[in-house]
Design a protein around this motif. Structure first.
Motif, PDB file in Angstrom:
ATOM      1  N   ALA A   7      35.919  37.642  40.050  1.00 32.05           N
ATOM      2  CA  ALA A   7      36.960  37.038  39.071  1.00 32.05           C
ATOM      3  C   ALA A   7      38.228  36.987  39.623  1.00 32.05           C
ATOM      4  CB  ALA A   7      36.836  38.064  38.044  1.00 32.05           C
ATOM      5  N   VAL A   8      38.557  37.679  40.552  1.00 32.10           N
ATOM      6  CA  VAL A   8      40.127  37.589  41.272  1.00 32.10           C
ATOM      7  C   VAL A   8      40.114  36.399  42.300  1.00 32.10           C
ATOM      8  CG1 VAL A   8      41.523  38.795  42.875  1.00 32.10           C
ATOM      9  CG2 VAL A   8      40.382  40.274  41.066  1.00 32.10           C
ATOM     10  N   LEU A   9      38.956  36.204  42.808  1.00 27.59           N
ATOM     11  CA  LEU A   9      39.028  34.852  44.037  1.00 27.59           C
ATOM     12  C   LEU A   9      38.935  33.759  42.942  1.00 27.59           C
ATOM     13  CD1 LEU A   9      36.845  36.122  46.652  1.00 27.59           C
ATOM     14  CD2 LEU A   9      38.792  36.483  46.744  1.00 27.59           C
ATOM     15  N   LEU A  10      38.239  33.682  41.885  1.00 28.34           N
ATOM     16  CA  LEU A  10      38.025  32.575  41.118  1.00 28.34           C
ATOM     17  C   LEU A  10      38.998  32.106  40.252  1.00 28.34           C
ATOM     18  CD1 LEU A  10      34.347  32.904  39.625  1.00 28.34           C
ATOM     19  CD2 LEU A  10      35.198  31.278  41.410  1.00 28.34           C
ATOM     20  N   LEU A  11      39.877  33.090  40.183  1.00 30.32           N
ATOM     21  CA  LEU A  11      41.353  32.908  39.282  1.00 30.32           C
ATOM     22  C   LEU A  11      42.146  32.453  40.313  1.00 30.32           C
ATOM     23  CD1 LEU A  11      41.792  36.304  36.880  1.00 30.32           C
ATOM     24  CD2 LEU A  11      42.049  33.916  36.545  1.00 30.32           C
ATOM     25  N   ALA A  12      42.270  32.682  41.723  1.00 33.95           N
ATOM     26  CA  ALA A  12      43.154  32.303  42.591  1.00 33.95           C
ATOM     27  C   ALA A  12      42.926  30.879  42.641  1.00 33.95           C
ATOM     28  CB  ALA A  12      42.947  33.000  43.737  1.00 33.95           C
ATOM     29  N   ALA A  13      41.549  30.674  42.920  1.00 39.15           N
ATOM     30  CA  ALA A  13      40.915  29.089  43.129  1.00 39.15           C
ATOM     31  C   ALA A  13      41.348  28.250  42.064  1.00 39.15           C
ATOM     32  CB  ALA A  13      39.532  29.095  43.467  1.00 39.15           C
TER      33      ALA A  13
ATOM     34  N   GLY B 148      45.371  26.224  34.532  1.00 40.77           N
ATOM     35  CA  GLY B 148      44.489  26.385  35.227  1.00 40.77           C
ATOM     36  C   GLY B 148      43.757  27.914  35.117  1.00 40.77           C
ATOM     37  N   ILE B 149      45.155  28.640  35.282  1.00 37.07           N
ATOM     38  CA  ILE B 149      44.667  30.204  35.056  1.00 37.07           C
ATOM     39  C   ILE B 149      44.310  30.377  33.650  1.00 37.07           C
ATOM     40  CG2 ILE B 149      45.751  32.773  35.049  1.00 37.07           C
ATOM     41  CD1 ILE B 149      47.783  31.690  37.035  1.00 37.07           C
ATOM     42  N   GLY B 150      44.832  29.952  32.632  1.00 39.29           N
ATOM     43  CA  GLY B 150      44.310  30.102  31.219  1.00 39.29           C
ATOM     44  C   GLY B 150      42.953  29.758  31.096  1.00 39.29           C
ATOM     45  N   GLY B 151      42.714  28.576  31.687  1.00 42.95           N
ATOM     46  CA  GLY B 151      41.302  28.068  31.404  1.00 42.95           C
ATOM     47  C   GLY B 151      40.038  28.948  32.286  1.00 42.95           C
ATOM     48  N   ALA B 152      40.591  29.330  33.368  1.00 44.05           N
ATOM     49  CA  ALA B 152      39.681  30.284  34.143  1.00 44.05           C
ATOM     50  C   ALA B 152      39.282  31.586  33.286  1.00 44.05           C
ATOM     51  CB  ALA B 152      40.308  30.656  35.458  1.00 44.05           C
ATOM     52  N   LEU B 153      40.302  31.995  32.689  1.00 46.19           N
ATOM     53  CA  LEU B 153      40.167  33.417  31.698  1.00 46.19           C
ATOM     54  C   LEU B 153      39.488  33.021  30.770  1.00 46.19           C
ATOM     55  CD1 LEU B 153      44.067  34.705  31.930  1.00 46.19           C
ATOM     56  CD2 LEU B 153      41.670  35.770  32.855  1.00 46.19           C
ATOM     57  N   ILE B 154      39.439  31.854  30.085  1.00 51.43           N
ATOM     58  CA  ILE B 154      38.639  31.517  29.003  1.00 51.43           C
ATOM     59  C   ILE B 154      37.039  31.197  29.217  1.00 51.43           C
ATOM     60  CG2 ILE B 154      37.986  29.522  27.406  1.00 51.43           C
ATOM     61  CD1 ILE B 154      41.227  28.815  27.142  1.00 51.43           C
ATOM     62  N   ALA B 155      36.997  30.658  30.565  1.00 53.06           N
ATOM     63  CA  ALA B 155      35.654  30.619  31.104  1.00 53.06           C
ATOM     64  C   ALA B 155      35.017  32.052  31.072  1.00 53.06           C
ATOM     65  CB  ALA B 155      35.598  29.804  32.480  1.00 53.06           C
ATOM     66  N   MET B 156      35.745  32.948  32.007  1.00 55.27           N
ATOM     67  CA  MET B 156      35.312  34.382  32.349  1.00 55.27           C
ATOM     68  C   MET B 156      35.078  35.055  30.940  1.00 55.27           C
ATOM     69  SD  MET B 156      37.853  35.252  35.287  1.00 55.27           S
ATOM     70  CE  MET B 156      37.489  34.183  36.829  1.00 55.27           C
TER      71      MET B 156
ATOM     72  N   GLY C 252      47.520  31.776  25.401  1.00 52.83           N
ATOM     73  CA  GLY C 252      49.105  31.899  25.681  1.00 52.83           C
ATOM     74  C   GLY C 252      49.660  31.546  26.929  1.00 52.83           C
ATOM     75  N   ILE C 253      49.025  32.186  28.072  1.00 52.63           N
ATOM     76  CA  ILE C 253      49.408  31.678  29.439  1.00 52.63           C
ATOM     77  C   ILE C 253      49.458  30.275  29.741  1.00 52.63           C
ATOM     78  CG2 ILE C 253      48.485  31.906  32.024  1.00 52.63           C
ATOM     79  CD1 ILE C 253      47.384  34.679  31.351  1.00 52.63           C
ATOM     80  N   ALA C 254      48.402  29.711  29.026  1.00 47.01           N
ATOM     81  CA  ALA C 254      48.564  28.013  29.264  1.00 47.01           C
ATOM     82  C   ALA C 254      49.530  27.329  28.522  1.00 47.01           C
ATOM     83  CB  ALA C 254      46.987  27.338  28.767  1.00 47.01           C
ATOM     84  N   VAL C 255      49.879  27.936  27.321  1.00 43.11           N
ATOM     85  CA  VAL C 255      50.930  27.524  26.509  1.00 43.11           C
ATOM     86  C   VAL C 255      52.402  27.780  26.950  1.00 43.11           C
ATOM     87  CG1 VAL C 255      52.015  27.611  24.471  1.00 43.11           C
ATOM     88  CG2 VAL C 255      49.606  27.593  24.444  1.00 43.11           C
ATOM     89  N   LEU C 256      52.376  28.690  27.965  1.00 38.72           N
ATOM     90  CA  LEU C 256      53.644  29.171  28.793  1.00 38.72           C
ATOM     91  C   LEU C 256      54.221  27.516  29.542  1.00 38.72           C
ATOM     92  CD1 LEU C 256      53.160  32.195  30.736  1.00 38.72           C
ATOM     93  CD2 LEU C 256      54.920  31.825  28.990  1.00 38.72           C
TER      94      LEU C 256
END
Ligand SMILES: Nc1ncnc2c1ncn2[C@@H]1O[C@H](COP(=O)(O)OP(=O)(O)OP(=O)(O)O)[C@@H](O)[C@H]1O
Ligand SMILES: [Mg+2]
Lengths: 311, 259
Positions: free
Chosen positions: A77-83, A216-224, A37-41
């Motif tokens: 996780a927080v740093l990776l999301l930012a990255a 990118g944020i959506g993808g990071a969450l999917i990976a996690m 959903g975040i990515a679809v935004l």
């Protein structure tokens, strides 16, 4: 319609939390739904400008691989999301400088082309990406806290939900700002913008960069969440899936992508469990019904139920 | 009406064999209302397109307030104080009239400003103000694609006025406005422009409107200016009457480019 949006958002969030508590496997499904959903935004943002990207899985995959690559060094996780957000934003700026010159089918296809290039790089550069085997992502600390697997999954679910709400609010503000209105102006009268002193390409580019960041944020969450990244994240069907969700949910508001993503993932899981090979057919039928009978998507339908006008 | 605001010198532009501008020399004086008349295809819109940066002349120079603007991009020219309206109205069709106007106001102030979202109520207020002055307040909430031709035309002009230009170029401001309302509409428009001290150049097919509102009139013919002067003199010229006014009652050719 706009007034019921916050209420509906809170209800939807509450329902998700309840479902996640009720069944752990739903927690997984819903985290993925929130991430998509975040990515679809981002897709929705570009739809406002009348542009359809058939390549945004590129940013989702990029965000996911940022996590997979950097996790050994930047283990939080927080740093990776930012990255992932920053990296996808920079990539979006680079590609956007090129694709924001194009409109309609050219815009859509150039995005697709970029996405396919990335896919084949992921496939071919085996010694770096491990090709189609993909890369595993281990459970990682969150904001400095080392967590066990269940706590970690809850934490990622919570982060996804918080980001969905936060980004939803930000994008809602953006869409109702003059910038957002100018973005929608690209759809109907781009030249007029130029004659008002507004660089239309710049307006589209900024929306494009934002769409890359949320991708990118959506993808990071999917990976996690899935804890395994493969080149399939960047395959063209994954891009199509994002557009599918955007249409299913409706582009009229920021809740649309989340309604669409939740419906998509749930239909997929239930249909796959009950009818094995027929789930794609069921999803296709669902989309067909939405397009035929509710062109505003699920969000438009929700609005009509609430008695307001779609949009 | 003292100094030269806009100066065109030797503008030439041909499309294939068609000479849409064939040596245009024209000085627009600050404060005047200058009408452009001429048959379909004479190059009137092309002149506006060149002045606003949409088309680049193949030769010749355009200066505005003493500054060369030839070949500059439309959005840079707007920032200098030249706005335009369109032969075919260019509105944001999915926005309401008020949103169209508010967006024009916001563009003038800079939509990139981080403060722009906070200033929205003020933009809306100013939009409303403009709509009242144009007599469009009743349709503020109507979507642009649902307007009739006359209202669309006026809203299009109002958007240009919202940019607070010093020079406003209007391409057939009264076409599409019902004949019975035409004079009243132009009256309103002229008042708004005078109040705002805007210099206006307008393409017009209605000689009554020209006679009543123009300080000077320029007659376009095959990419050239065939006559220029006060309306009483120019419109009385037999050659002008024969070549322009006689065949003047055609509707505008819709296939001409309108940015
Ligand atoms: N972008 C273009 N490409 C090709 N031909 C053009 C272009 N713009 C104008 N022309 C041609 O140049 C000539 C002048 O056109 P222009 O639109 O300036 O005329 P006009 O005086 O505004 O006519 P009207 O009263 O019909 O609006 C016409 O023959 C037109 O077909
Ligand atoms: Mg014309």
């Amino acid at each position: 319609m706009r007034k019921i949006e916050p209420i509906l958002a809170v209800l939807l969030a509450a329902a998700m939390i309840a479902a996640a508590i009720a069944a752990p496997w739903l927690r997984f499904v819903l985290t993925i739904a929130l991430a998509k959903g975040i990515a679809v935004l981002g897709i929705m943002l570009l739809l406002r400008a009348g542009q359809v990207s058939f390549g945004h899985a590129l940013y989702v995959a990029f965000g996911a691989y940022v996590v997979a690559f950097l996790a050994p060094r930047l283990n939080d996780a927080v740093l990776l999301l930012a990255a992932a957000a920053v990296g996808a934003g920079l990539l979006g700026l680079l590609i956007g400088l090129f694709v924001a010159r194009y409109r309609q089918i050219f815009f859509g296809m150039l995005n697709l082309a970029m996405c396919m290039v990335f896919y084949s790089l992921l496939e071919k550069l085996y010694h770096i990406t491990r090709g189609s085997d993909g890369i595993r992502v281990e459970v990682m600390p969150v904001a400095g806290q080392a967590l066990d697997r269940v706590a970690y999954e809850w934490a990622i679910f919570g982060i996804a939900l918080a980001l969905a709400l936060g980004l939803g609010i930000l994008l809602r503000l953006y869409l109702s700002s003059p910038m957002g209105e100018a973005l929608a102006g690209i759809k109907t009268r781009e030249t007029r913008l130029e004659f008002m002193g507004v660089p239309a390409r710049g307006v589209l580019l900024s929306a494009y960069v934002i769409s890359a960041v949320v991708g990118g944020i959506g993808g990071a969450l999917i990976a996690m969440t899935s804890r395994h990244v493969t080149p399939l994240l960047s395959y063209w069907t994954a891009s199509g899936e994002l557009v599918f969700i955007a249409i299913l949910g409706g582009a009229g508001g920021v809740l649309g992508p989340f309604l669409g993503a939740a419906a998509y993932e749930l239909i997929r899981v239930y249909a796959a469990a009950s009818f094995a090979d027929a789930w794609q057919m069921i999803l296709g039928a669902a989309l067909l019904l939405v397009i035929l009978f509710a062109p505003g998507g699920l969000w438009g339908m929700a609005g009509r139920l609430a008695g307001g006008r779609g949009r | 009406m003292s100094e030269v605001l806009l100066q065109a010198a030797g503008l030439r532009l041909a499309f294939g064999g068609v000479r849409a501008a064939d040596g245009i020399d024209l000085a627009v004086m600050g404060g005047e209302f200058l009408a452009i008349i001429g048959p379909n295809g004479a190059g009137k819109t092309t002149f506006i397109n060149m002045t606003t940066g949409y088309l680049r002349p193949q030769s010749g120079e355009i200066t505005y307030e003493g500054r060369r603007i030839t070949g500059m991009a439309p959005r840079a020219i707007v920032k200098l104080g030249i706005a335009r309206s369109f032969q075919l109205p260019q509105l944001f069709l999915e926005h309401t009239v008020e949103q169209n106007l508010a967006l024009a106001v916001a563009s003038r102030e800079g939509i990139w400003s981080p403060l722009a979202p906070l200033r929205r109520p003020r933009y809306r207020e100013e939009a409303h103000d403009l709509l009242e002055r144009f007599g469009l307040a009743a349709i503020a909430g109507t979507r642009a694609d649902a307007l009739n031709e006359g209202a669309r035309k006026l809203a299009d002009i109002a958007m240009a006025v919202a940019l607070r230009p010093r020079l406003l170029l209007m391409d057939e401001p009264t076409s599409g406005v019902a004949a019975s309302e035409k004079m009243a509409v132009v009256e309103t428009l002229a008042r708004v422009l005078r109040e705002a001290k805007v210099t206006a150049v307008f393409v017009e097919h209605d000689m009554d409107v020209v006679e009543r509102f123009a300080d000077r009139v320029a007659v376009w013919s095959q990419g050239r200016i065939a006559a220029l002067g006060p309306p009483q003199e120019v419109l009385a010229d037999p050659a002008v009457q024969r070549d322009v006014i006689g065949i003047e009652r055609h509707p505008a050719t819709p296939e001409a480019p309108h940015a």
